[in-house]
Design a protein around this motif. Structure first.
Motif, PDB file in Angstrom:
ATOM      1  N   ARG A 205     -18.016  -4.121  -8.502  1.00 36.72           N
ATOM      2  CA  ARG A 205     -19.211  -3.850  -7.690  1.00 36.72           C
ATOM      3  C   ARG A 205     -19.437  -2.362  -7.459  1.00 36.72           C
ATOM      4  NH1 ARG A 205     -16.772  -8.207  -5.849  1.00 36.72           N
ATOM      5  NH2 ARG A 205     -15.622  -7.096  -4.251  1.00 36.72           N
ATOM      6  N   GLY A 206     -19.156  -1.555  -8.483  1.00 35.90           N
ATOM      7  CA  GLY A 206     -19.446  -0.131  -8.415  1.00 35.90           C
ATOM      8  C   GLY A 206     -18.454   0.695  -7.633  1.00 35.90           C
ATOM      9  N   ARG A 207     -17.334   0.088  -7.221  1.00 35.06           N
ATOM     10  CA  ARG A 207     -16.340   0.815  -6.436  1.00 35.06           C
ATOM     11  C   ARG A 207     -14.974   0.734  -7.111  1.00 35.06           C
ATOM     12  NH1 ARG A 207     -19.328  -1.815  -2.355  1.00 35.06           N
ATOM     13  NH2 ARG A 207     -17.818  -3.530  -2.289  1.00 35.06           N
ATOM     14  N   VAL A 208     -14.168   1.766  -6.922  1.00 28.95           N
ATOM     15  CA  VAL A 208     -12.799   1.749  -7.425  1.00 28.95           C
ATOM     16  C   VAL A 208     -11.949   0.892  -6.488  1.00 28.95           C
ATOM     17  CG1 VAL A 208     -10.738   3.118  -7.879  1.00 28.95           C
ATOM     18  CG2 VAL A 208     -12.977   3.998  -8.547  1.00 28.95           C
ATOM     19  N   GLN A 209     -11.330  -0.141  -7.056  1.00 32.76           N
ATOM     20  CA  GLN A 209     -10.488  -1.034  -6.275  1.00 32.76           C
ATOM     21  C   GLN A 209      -9.031  -0.580  -6.272  1.00 32.76           C
ATOM     22  OE1 GLN A 209     -12.082  -3.549  -4.623  1.00 32.76           O
ATOM     23  NE2 GLN A 209     -13.938  -2.703  -5.535  1.00 32.76           N
ATOM     24  N   ALA A 210      -8.615   0.092  -7.353  1.00 30.27           N
ATOM     25  CA  ALA A 210      -7.230   0.569  -7.443  1.00 30.27           C
ATOM     26  C   ALA A 210      -7.125   1.575  -8.573  1.00 30.27           C
ATOM     27  CB  ALA A 210      -6.268  -0.594  -7.694  1.00 30.27           C
ATOM     28  N   THR A 211      -6.207   2.514  -8.439  1.00 37.20           N
ATOM     29  CA  THR A 211      -5.869   3.429  -9.526  1.00 37.20           C
ATOM     30  C   THR A 211      -4.346   3.518  -9.616  1.00 37.20           C
ATOM     31  OG1 THR A 211      -5.939   5.370  -8.076  1.00 37.20           O
ATOM     32  CG2 THR A 211      -7.957   4.833  -9.291  1.00 37.20           C
ATOM     33  N   GLY A 212      -3.865   3.826 -10.810  1.00 35.49           N
ATOM     34  CA  GLY A 212      -2.435   3.984 -11.021  1.00 35.49           C
ATOM     35  C   GLY A 212      -2.037   3.473 -12.382  1.00 35.49           C
ATOM     36  N   THR A 213      -0.745   3.414 -12.630  1.00 38.49           N
ATOM     37  CA  THR A 213      -0.272   2.822 -13.873  1.00 38.49           C
ATOM     38  C   THR A 213      -0.465   1.312 -13.788  1.00 38.49           C
ATOM     39  OG1 THR A 213       1.989   2.431 -13.122  1.00 38.49           O
ATOM     40  CG2 THR A 213       1.487   4.634 -14.000  1.00 38.49           C
ATOM     41  N   PRO A 214      -0.502   0.611 -14.934  1.00 41.52           N
ATOM     42  CA  PRO A 214      -0.580  -0.850 -14.866  1.00 41.52           C
ATOM     43  C   PRO A 214       0.532  -1.441 -14.009  1.00 41.52           C
ATOM     44  CG  PRO A 214      -1.064  -0.124 -17.092  1.00 41.52           C
ATOM     45  CD  PRO A 214      -0.625   1.093 -16.326  1.00 41.52           C
ATOM     46  N   ALA A 215       1.751  -0.934 -14.161  1.00 36.86           N
ATOM     47  CA  ALA A 215       2.870  -1.464 -13.384  1.00 36.86           C
ATOM     48  C   ALA A 215       2.671  -1.237 -11.887  1.00 36.86           C
ATOM     49  CB  ALA A 215       4.180  -0.820 -13.839  1.00 36.86           C
ATOM     50  N   GLU A 216       2.165  -0.066 -11.505  1.00 35.83           N
ATOM     51  CA  GLU A 216       1.944   0.231 -10.090  1.00 35.83           C
ATOM     52  C   GLU A 216       0.892  -0.700  -9.492  1.00 35.83           C
ATOM     53  OE1 GLU A 216       2.977   5.039 -10.139  1.00 35.83           O
ATOM     54  OE2 GLU A 216       0.895   4.335 -10.365  1.00 35.83           O
ATOM     55  N   ILE A 217      -0.186  -0.936 -10.236  1.00 38.81           N
ATOM     56  CA  ILE A 217      -1.257  -1.802  -9.728  1.00 38.81           C
ATOM     57  C   ILE A 217      -0.765  -3.244  -9.593  1.00 38.81           C
ATOM     58  CG2 ILE A 217      -3.524  -2.789 -10.268  1.00 38.81           C
ATOM     59  CD1 ILE A 217      -4.224  -0.053 -11.509  1.00 38.81           C
ATOM     60  N   MET A 218      -0.006  -3.725 -10.569  1.00 35.60           N
ATOM     61  CA  MET A 218       0.513  -5.090 -10.491  1.00 35.60           C
ATOM     62  C   MET A 218       1.510  -5.223  -9.346  1.00 35.60           C
ATOM     63  SD  MET A 218       0.821  -6.360 -14.471  1.00 35.60           S
ATOM     64  CE  MET A 218       1.564  -4.850 -15.133  1.00 35.60           C
ATOM     65  N   ALA A 219       2.347  -4.206  -9.155  1.00 30.47           N
ATOM     66  CA  ALA A 219       3.313  -4.256  -8.063  1.00 30.47           C
ATOM     67  C   ALA A 219       2.620  -4.254  -6.702  1.00 30.47           C
ATOM     68  CB  ALA A 219       4.277  -3.076  -8.167  1.00 30.47           C
ATOM     69  N   ALA A 220       1.564  -3.441  -6.579  1.00 32.60           N
ATOM     70  CA  ALA A 220       0.853  -3.339  -5.301  1.00 32.60           C
ATOM     71  C   ALA A 220       0.140  -4.636  -4.941  1.00 32.60           C
ATOM     72  CB  ALA A 220      -0.145  -2.187  -5.351  1.00 32.60           C
ATOM     73  N   THR A 221      -0.276  -5.404  -5.955  1.00 33.63           N
ATOM     74  CA  THR A 221      -1.005  -6.655  -5.716  1.00 33.63           C
ATOM     75  C   THR A 221      -0.102  -7.876  -5.822  1.00 33.63           C
ATOM     76  OG1 THR A 221      -1.658  -6.682  -8.057  1.00 33.63           O
ATOM     77  CG2 THR A 221      -3.225  -5.735  -6.476  1.00 33.63           C
TER      78      THR A 221
END
Length: 238
Positions: A205-221
């Motif tokens: 929806r036009g907004r950044v939901q997360a940034t980082g490495t793939p591993a960082e994003i998966m770990a955060a979620t």
């Protein structure tokens, strides 16, 4: 060292925000992904970044274009032109074909050497329309490299390719990074960004939901894939 910096980028169509305050940085020499499903704002973000669209707000630096910068040419490839003719045209100041943007150009490389490097020498006299899907993508990447760019933006590069051609294109993208070129990969395929990207920004929806490495994003979620992470992030933002 940052190759691209984007801060609070905005683009509105009527009352609909297509890009609503997007912020991210791209490090020199990395593959950076801009990922999200269709309609997430990915292409509008990139077109504002490189000067194809005029943003309504925000700042961007390092992509070789401001609000008044001339836009790179985009259009359908001429099916009658041969790869050699297209590469020679790029060497004379052309800007490649749809889906590939060349940014921050350095003195141009010899198009013949680029063609040979990407395995297109034997196809130089073959009509573009007769090339396979994988050969066409290889040609687009070769055209992007004729200008010896520091940064290339690849927009939905593997859409419509068969699995073999898709994997070959992935290898070529990795080769780009290995050569020292910074790559911005725009894709709605999360397996693609997970496999290729050093870091990425996930848009919805036009907004950044997360940034980082793939591993960082998966770990955060707390998820096992970027696809699952996307749905977790999108649901949390509603």
């Amino acid at each position: 060292m940052e190759a691209i910096e984007v801060k609070d980028l905005r683009k509105v169509y009527g009352s609909t925000p297509a890009v609503a305050g997007v912020t991210f940085t791209v490090h020199a020499g990395e593959i950076f992904g801009i990922a999200g499903h269709n309609g997430a704002g990915k292409t509008t973000t990139v077109e504002c970044l490189i000067g194809l669209r005029r943003p309504d707000g925000g700042q961007r630096a390092g992509a070789g274009g401001g609000p008044g910068a001339p836009a790179p040419r985009r259009g359908a490839a001429d099916r009658r032109a041969t790869p050699g003719e297209r590469a020679a045209g790029a060497d004379e100041g052309g800007r490649g074909v749809a889906g590939v943007r060349r940014l921050l150009p350095r003195p141009p490389a010899d198009w013949r050497q680029v063609m040979e490097r990407w395995g297109l020498g034997p196809l130089a006299r073959q009509a573009y329309g007769d090339l396979s899907g994988g050969q066409k993508q290889r040609l687009m990447l070769a055209l992007a490299l004729v200008g010896d760019p520091e940064v290339v933006v690849l927009d939905e590069l593997t859409t419509g390719l068969d699995p073999v051609a898709r994997r070959e294109t992935w290898r070529l993208v990795n080769d780009l990074r290995a050569s020292g070129t910074t790559v911005v990969l725009v894709s709605h395929y999360f397996d693609e960004t997970e496999a290729l990207c050093d870091r990425l920004a996930i848009l919805a929806r036009g907004r950044v939901q997360a940034t980082g490495t793939p591993a960082e994003i998966m770990a955060a979620t707390g998820t096992g894939s970027l696809e699952e992470a996307y749905f977790a992030l999108e649901g949390a933002d509603r």
